[in-house]
Design a protein around this motif. Structure first.
Motif, PDB file in Angstrom:
ATOM      1  N   VAL A   5       0.844  -1.201   0.000  1.00 41.06           N
ATOM      2  CA  VAL A   5       0.000   0.000   0.000  1.00 41.06           C
ATOM      3  C   VAL A   5       0.873   1.242   0.000  1.00 41.06           C
ATOM      4  O   VAL A   5       1.802   1.358   0.815  1.00 41.06           O
ATOM      5  CB  VAL A   5      -0.917   0.047   1.249  1.00 41.06           C
ATOM      6  CG1 VAL A   5      -1.852   1.254   1.168  1.00 41.06           C
ATOM      7  CG2 VAL A   5      -1.694  -1.244   1.423  1.00 41.06           C
ATOM      8  N   ILE A   6       0.591   2.155  -0.904  1.00 40.17           N
ATOM      9  CA  ILE A   6       1.170   3.495  -0.841  1.00 40.17           C
ATOM     10  C   ILE A   6      -0.002   4.465  -0.872  1.00 40.17           C
ATOM     11  O   ILE A   6      -0.708   4.563  -1.880  1.00 40.17           O
ATOM     12  CB  ILE A   6       2.150   3.770  -1.994  1.00 40.17           C
ATOM     13  CG1 ILE A   6       3.269   2.718  -2.008  1.00 40.17           C
ATOM     14  CG2 ILE A   6       2.747   5.162  -1.857  1.00 40.17           C
ATOM     15  CD1 ILE A   6       4.242   2.856  -3.163  1.00 40.17           C
ATOM     16  N   TRP A   7      -0.215   5.135   0.252  1.00 39.75           N
ATOM     17  CA  TRP A   7      -1.416   5.967   0.407  1.00 39.75           C
ATOM     18  C   TRP A   7      -1.015   7.387   0.761  1.00 39.75           C
ATOM     19  O   TRP A   7      -0.098   7.621   1.548  1.00 39.75           O
ATOM     20  CB  TRP A   7      -2.326   5.389   1.488  1.00 39.75           C
ATOM     21  CG  TRP A   7      -3.706   5.971   1.429  1.00 39.75           C
ATOM     22  CD1 TRP A   7      -4.204   6.981   2.178  1.00 39.75           C
ATOM     23  CD2 TRP A   7      -4.748   5.567   0.538  1.00 39.75           C
ATOM     24  NE1 TRP A   7      -5.506   7.248   1.806  1.00 39.75           N
ATOM     25  CE2 TRP A   7      -5.872   6.388   0.810  1.00 39.75           C
ATOM     26  CE3 TRP A   7      -4.853   4.598  -0.458  1.00 39.75           C
ATOM     27  CZ2 TRP A   7      -7.068   6.276   0.114  1.00 39.75           C
ATOM     28  CZ3 TRP A   7      -6.045   4.475  -1.153  1.00 39.75           C
ATOM     29  CH2 TRP A   7      -7.138   5.292  -0.865  1.00 39.75           C
ATOM     30  N   ALA A   8      -1.719   8.352   0.206  1.00 36.29           N
ATOM     31  CA  ALA A   8      -1.346   9.749   0.348  1.00 36.29           C
ATOM     32  C   ALA A   8      -2.387  10.567   1.096  1.00 36.29           C
ATOM     33  O   ALA A   8      -3.577  10.248   1.092  1.00 36.29           O
ATOM     34  CB  ALA A   8      -1.137  10.363  -1.031  1.00 36.29           C
ATOM     35  N   SER A   9      -1.905  11.627   1.710  1.00 40.09           N
ATOM     36  CA  SER A   9      -2.767  12.673   2.254  1.00 40.09           C
ATOM     37  C   SER A   9      -1.917  13.923   2.434  1.00 40.09           C
ATOM     38  O   SER A   9      -0.747  13.826   2.818  1.00 40.09           O
ATOM     39  CB  SER A   9      -3.389  12.259   3.590  1.00 40.09           C
ATOM     40  OG  SER A   9      -4.234  13.284   4.095  1.00 40.09           O
ATOM     41  N   GLY A  10      -2.502  15.067   2.168  1.00 41.10           N
ATOM     42  CA  GLY A  10      -1.763  16.297   2.376  1.00 41.10           C
ATOM     43  C   GLY A  10      -1.815  16.778   3.815  1.00 41.10           C
ATOM     44  O   GLY A  10      -0.891  17.416   4.310  1.00 41.10           O
ATOM     45  N   ILE A  44      -3.108  -3.547   7.503  1.00 40.63           N
ATOM     46  CA  ILE A  44      -3.523  -4.373   8.645  1.00 40.63           C
ATOM     47  C   ILE A  44      -4.845  -5.071   8.351  1.00 40.63           C
ATOM     48  O   ILE A  44      -5.002  -6.275   8.614  1.00 40.63           O
ATOM     49  CB  ILE A  44      -3.625  -3.505   9.915  1.00 40.63           C
ATOM     50  CG1 ILE A  44      -2.240  -3.032  10.357  1.00 40.63           C
ATOM     51  CG2 ILE A  44      -4.312  -4.275  11.048  1.00 40.63           C
ATOM     52  CD1 ILE A  44      -2.269  -1.914  11.382  1.00 40.63           C
ATOM     53  N   ARG A  45      -5.800  -4.322   7.807  1.00 41.24           N
ATOM     54  CA  ARG A  45      -7.132  -4.894   7.527  1.00 41.24           C
ATOM     55  C   ARG A  45      -7.073  -6.016   6.497  1.00 41.24           C
ATOM     56  O   ARG A  45      -7.900  -6.931   6.518  1.00 41.24           O
ATOM     57  CB  ARG A  45      -8.068  -3.800   7.026  1.00 41.24           C
ATOM     58  CG  ARG A  45      -8.579  -2.857   8.105  1.00 41.24           C
ATOM     59  CD  ARG A  45      -9.301  -1.673   7.500  1.00 41.24           C
ATOM     60  NE  ARG A  45     -10.465  -2.037   6.704  1.00 41.24           N
ATOM     61  CZ  ARG A  45     -11.700  -2.178   7.177  1.00 41.24           C
ATOM     62  NH1 ARG A  45     -11.935  -2.004   8.472  1.00 41.24           N
ATOM     63  NH2 ARG A  45     -12.713  -2.494   6.373  1.00 41.24           N
ATOM     64  N   ASN A  46      -6.093  -5.940   5.594  1.00 40.11           N
ATOM     65  CA  ASN A  46      -6.045  -6.907   4.500  1.00 40.11           C
ATOM     66  C   ASN A  46      -4.868  -7.872   4.586  1.00 40.11           C
ATOM     67  O   ASN A  46      -4.700  -8.711   3.709  1.00 40.11           O
ATOM     68  CB  ASN A  46      -5.992  -6.162   3.164  1.00 40.11           C
ATOM     69  CG  ASN A  46      -7.265  -5.388   2.881  1.00 40.11           C
ATOM     70  OD1 ASN A  46      -8.262  -5.971   2.467  1.00 40.11           O
ATOM     71  ND2 ASN A  46      -7.244  -4.079   3.105  1.00 40.11           N
ATOM     72  N   GLY A  47      -4.057  -7.751   5.635  1.00 38.93           N
ATOM     73  CA  GLY A  47      -2.931  -8.650   5.810  1.00 38.93           C
ATOM     74  C   GLY A  47      -1.872  -8.519   4.745  1.00 38.93           C
ATOM     75  O   GLY A  47      -1.297  -9.524   4.286  1.00 38.93           O
ATOM     76  N   LEU A  48      -1.578  -7.288   4.337  1.00 33.02           N
ATOM     77  CA  LEU A  48      -0.619  -7.049   3.260  1.00 33.02           C
ATOM     78  C   LEU A  48       0.754  -6.730   3.846  1.00 33.02           C
ATOM     79  O   LEU A  48       0.897  -5.801   4.630  1.00 33.02           O
ATOM     80  CB  LEU A  48      -1.091  -5.889   2.381  1.00 33.02           C
ATOM     81  CG  LEU A  48      -2.520  -5.999   1.841  1.00 33.02           C
ATOM     82  CD1 LEU A  48      -2.850  -4.818   0.945  1.00 33.02           C
ATOM     83  CD2 LEU A  48      -2.729  -7.316   1.096  1.00 33.02           C
ATOM     84  N   HIS A  49       1.767  -7.481   3.429  1.00 35.23           N
ATOM     85  CA  HIS A  49       3.097  -7.354   4.011  1.00 35.23           C
ATOM     86  C   HIS A  49       4.117  -6.731   3.066  1.00 35.23           C
ATOM     87  O   HIS A  49       5.306  -6.684   3.373  1.00 35.23           O
ATOM     88  CB  HIS A  49       3.599  -8.732   4.454  1.00 35.23           C
ATOM     89  CG  HIS A  49       2.775  -9.348   5.539  1.00 35.23           C
ATOM     90  ND1 HIS A  49       2.951  -9.045   6.869  1.00 35.23           N
ATOM     91  CD2 HIS A  49       1.747 -10.233   5.478  1.00 35.23           C
ATOM     92  CE1 HIS A  49       2.089  -9.734   7.598  1.00 35.23           C
ATOM     93  NE2 HIS A  49       1.343 -10.465   6.773  1.00 35.23           N
ATOM     94  N   GLY A  50       3.648  -6.253   1.912  1.00 33.02           N
ATOM     95  CA  GLY A  50       4.564  -5.634   0.962  1.00 33.02           C
ATOM     96  C   GLY A  50       4.882  -4.195   1.328  1.00 33.02           C
ATOM     97  O   GLY A  50       4.589  -3.743   2.441  1.00 33.02           O
ATOM     98  N   PRO A  51       5.507  -3.440   0.422  1.00 32.50           N
ATOM     99  CA  PRO A  51       5.878  -2.048   0.705  1.00 32.50           C
ATOM    100  C   PRO A  51       4.688  -1.256   1.239  1.00 32.50           C
ATOM    101  O   PRO A  51       3.571  -1.376   0.714  1.00 32.50           O
ATOM    102  CB  PRO A  51       6.332  -1.522  -0.668  1.00 32.50           C
ATOM    103  CG  PRO A  51       6.788  -2.752  -1.396  1.00 32.50           C
ATOM    104  CD  PRO A  51       5.875  -3.854  -0.950  1.00 32.50           C
ATOM    105  N   ASN A  52       4.936  -0.444   2.265  1.00 33.08           N
ATOM    106  CA  ASN A  52       3.830   0.256   2.918  1.00 33.08           C
ATOM    107  C   ASN A  52       4.316   1.605   3.430  1.00 33.08           C
ATOM    108  O   ASN A  52       5.160   1.665   4.325  1.00 33.08           O
ATOM    109  CB  ASN A  52       3.284  -0.591   4.076  1.00 33.08           C
ATOM    110  CG  ASN A  52       2.077   0.052   4.714  1.00 33.08           C
ATOM    111  OD1 ASN A  52       2.207   0.899   5.593  1.00 33.08           O
ATOM    112  ND2 ASN A  52       0.908  -0.364   4.291  1.00 33.08           N
ATOM    113  N   TYR A  53       3.799   2.680   2.850  1.00 30.30           N
ATOM    114  CA  TYR A  53       4.181   4.015   3.324  1.00 30.30           C
ATOM    115  C   TYR A  53       3.239   5.064   2.749  1.00 30.30           C
ATOM    116  O   TYR A  53       2.333   4.756   1.965  1.00 30.30           O
ATOM    117  CB  TYR A  53       5.635   4.342   2.980  1.00 30.30           C
ATOM    118  CG  TYR A  53       6.010   4.344   1.514  1.00 30.30           C
ATOM    119  CD1 TYR A  53       5.993   5.524   0.763  1.00 30.30           C
ATOM    120  CD2 TYR A  53       6.424   3.175   0.878  1.00 30.30           C
ATOM    121  CE1 TYR A  53       6.365   5.539  -0.562  1.00 30.30           C
ATOM    122  CE2 TYR A  53       6.813   3.179  -0.454  1.00 30.30           C
ATOM    123  CZ  TYR A  53       6.778   4.362  -1.177  1.00 30.30           C
ATOM    124  OH  TYR A  53       7.149   4.371  -2.494  1.00 30.30           O
TER     125      TYR A  53
END
Length: 414
Positions: free
Chosen positions: A104-109, A151-160
Motif C-alpha cells: 500500500v502506498i497511500w497519500a494525504s496532504g 492491517i485490515r487486509n494482511g498485506l506485508h509488501g511495501p507500505n508508506y
C-alpha cells in the motif's frame, strides 16, 4: 520492466460514495458544492465547500474502529474496500507468500487535521490538565491510513505514505507503479484521502486568498479558466486504485480498466504557494511522463488539468500545456469544476476519472466556464459545458502542490 495495469477502483467523493455514482455525476456535469455543515462557517470569508454526503463509517467498520480513526482514514478504508472488491480480490484467503508481494502506498496532504483541532479544543477548554485521547497520535499522523489498509487486509509488501501537498496521491500512484514494474511487488493499493474541511483549514486558505468567496452561488464557484474565477473550492474524500502486474492480472482473469505507462515528477523551485508564469515545473513533469512512457505529445488525446480555478495557477498550467503540446489539438478539461479541490486526494479521484474516460471513450466537461480568460493561450482545445465523445488512446493527469511539487501520470486504454 513489468507492465502495470489497473484492476480495481474505489471512490468516496462529494459527487457520490461509489465509483458508479461518482462517474455518472461527473459525466452529467454536476457540482458537489454547497454550504459547509461540518462546522459553523458563517463568520468565515468562505462558507461553502464540496463535502462528502451521507457517509456512514459503520457501513465499513464497527463502532470501536470508528473511534480509532480520523475521518481521512475512514474515507481511505471505504474507498479501498470498494477497489479491492471491484478487483475481485480477497487478500485474507491468499497464501502468505502472495501477501508478501502486495502493498500500500497511500497519500494525504493533511492527515488527521480534524483530530488535531478537536484535541486542542478539548485541552484548552479544560483546566489545563493534559487529558489526551490515547489514539490521538495514530489518528493524526499522515501514514496511518496506509498502515490501517495493510492491517485490515494482511498485506506485508511495501507500505508508506507520500506527502507532496495537492500532488500527494499522484505521487503515490507513480511510486506504486514503479514498485510493481521494478518487480518489488505484484499488487499495490494506491491513492489518497483528505478530510480537511475544518475551521483551521478553511481559515488558513482564506488568509492566503486561495478560496473562492462566491457564497451566493457555490455550485458556480469553481470556474477554471474563466476570467471571473476567484479561487478554488475546497473538497474532501478518497480515491483508491488497485495496480497490478499485467501477467498476474491476466493469469487470474482480472478485469483490466487501463494500463499506466508513465509518470513524471518535477519542481517549480519558485514560490511557497505560487506557480511560475512560464509553468516550468509543470512542463518538466509532463515531459518526464512522456519520456517515461516512450510517447510523444501527439499521442496524448486528453489532459485532465490540475486547474483549481485560481488566477495564477490556471494560466501557468495552460502555458505549460501549450509549450509541451502546441499544435497537437489535445483536449483539455478541468474536473475540479465539479468535485472541488480534494487537495491530497485530488490525483487519485482524477486518475479514476482518467481511467473511466479511456474505458468509455468520453471526456468529462468543465462546467461554469462562461468567459475564457484572455490570458489563456490561443488555440487550446478546452472541453467546456458538456461531456464529449472521443476515441481516447492515452490520457494524462496533472496535479501540482504548494511547495512547487508537480506530478503527471499517463494512462493507456486497455
Amino acid at each position: 520492466m513489468k507492465r502495470v495495469v489497473i484492476t480495481g477502483l474505489g471512490a468516496i467523493t462529494p459527487l457520490g460514495n461509489s465509483v458508479s455514482e461518482f462517474w455518472a455525476n461527473i459525466i452529467a456535469g454536476k457540482s458537489g458544492a454547497g454550504p459547509i455543515t461540518k462546522f459553523d462557517a458563517s463568520k468565515f470569508k468562505t462558507n461553502f465547500a464540496c463535502e462528502v454526503k451521507d457517509f456512514n463509517p459503520e457501513n465499513y467498520m464497527d463502532k470501536k474502529e470508528v473511534r480509532k480513526y480520523d475521518l481521512f482514514t475512514q474515507y481511505a478504508i471505504a474507498a479501498t474496500d470498494e477497489a479491492i472488491k471491484d478487483a475481485r480480490l480477497d487478500f485474507t484467503t491468499l497464501p502468505l507468500q502472495e501477501r508478501f508481494e502486495a502493498g500500500v502506498i497511500w497519500a494525504s496532504g493533511n492527515g488527521g487535521i480534524g483530530t488535531f483541532e478537536e484535541q486542542l479544543r478539548e485541552f484548552h477548554s479544560g483546566d489545563g490538565t493534559p487529558r489526551f485521547n490515547p489514539f490521538f497520535i495514530p489518528k493524526m499522523i499522515v501514514d496511518i491510513a496506509a498502515g490501517v489498509i495493510s492491517i485490515r487486509n494482511g498485506l506485508h509488501g511495501p507500505n508508506y505514505a507520500t506527502v507532496s501537498a495537492c500532488a500527494s496521491s499522484n505521487t503515490a500512484i507513480i511510486a506504486a507503479f514503479d514498485t510493481i514494474r521494478l518487480g518489488k511487488a505484484t499488487i499495490m493499493i494506491a491513492g489518497g484521502s483528505e478530510a480537511a474541511l475544518t475551521a483551521s483549514s478553511i481559515g488558513g486558505f482564506n488568509a492566503s486568498h486561495a478560496l473562492s468567496k462566491r457564497n451566493d452561488d457555490p455550485q458556480a464557484a469553481s470556474r477554471p479558466f474563466d476570467k471571473d474565477r476567484d479561487g478554488f473550492v475546497a473538497g474532501e474524500g478518497a480515491g483508491a486504485l488497485v495496480l497490478e502486474d499485467y501477467d498476474h492480472a491476466v493469469a487470474r482473469g482480472a478485469t483490466i480498466y487501463a494500463e499506466i505507462v508513465g509518470g513524471g515528477m518535477a519542481a517549480d523551485a519558485y514560490h511557497l504557494t505560487g506557480t511560475p508564469p512560464d509553468g516550468l515545473g509543470a512542463a518538466l513533469g509532463m515531459k518526464k511522463a512522456l519520456a517515461d512512457a516512450g510517447l510523444t505529445p501527439t499521442d496524448i488525446d486528453y489532459i485532465n488539468a490540475h486547474a483549481t480555478s485560481t488566477g495564477l495557477g490556471d494560466i501557468s498550467e495552460l502555458v505549460a500545456i501549450d509549450s509541451v503540446f502546441k499544435d497537437t489539438n489535445v483536449a483539455v478539461g478541468a474536473t475540479k469544476s465539479m468535485t472541488g479541490h480534494l487537495l491530497g486526494a485530488a490525483g487519485a479521484i482524477e486518475s479514476i476519472i482518467s481511467v473511466l474516460a479511456l474505458r468509455d471513450g468520453i471526456i468529462p466537461p468543465t462546467i461554469n466556464t462562461e468567459n475564457v480568460d484572455e490570458a489563456v493561450p490561443t488555440g487550446l482545445n478546452l472541453v467546456l459545458g458538456k461531456a464529449r465523445q472521443a476515441n481516447l488512446r492515452y490520457v494524462l493527469n496533472n496535479t501540482f502542490g504548494f511547495g512547487g511539487h508537480t506530478a503527471s501520470t499517463i494512462f493507456k486504454r486497455a
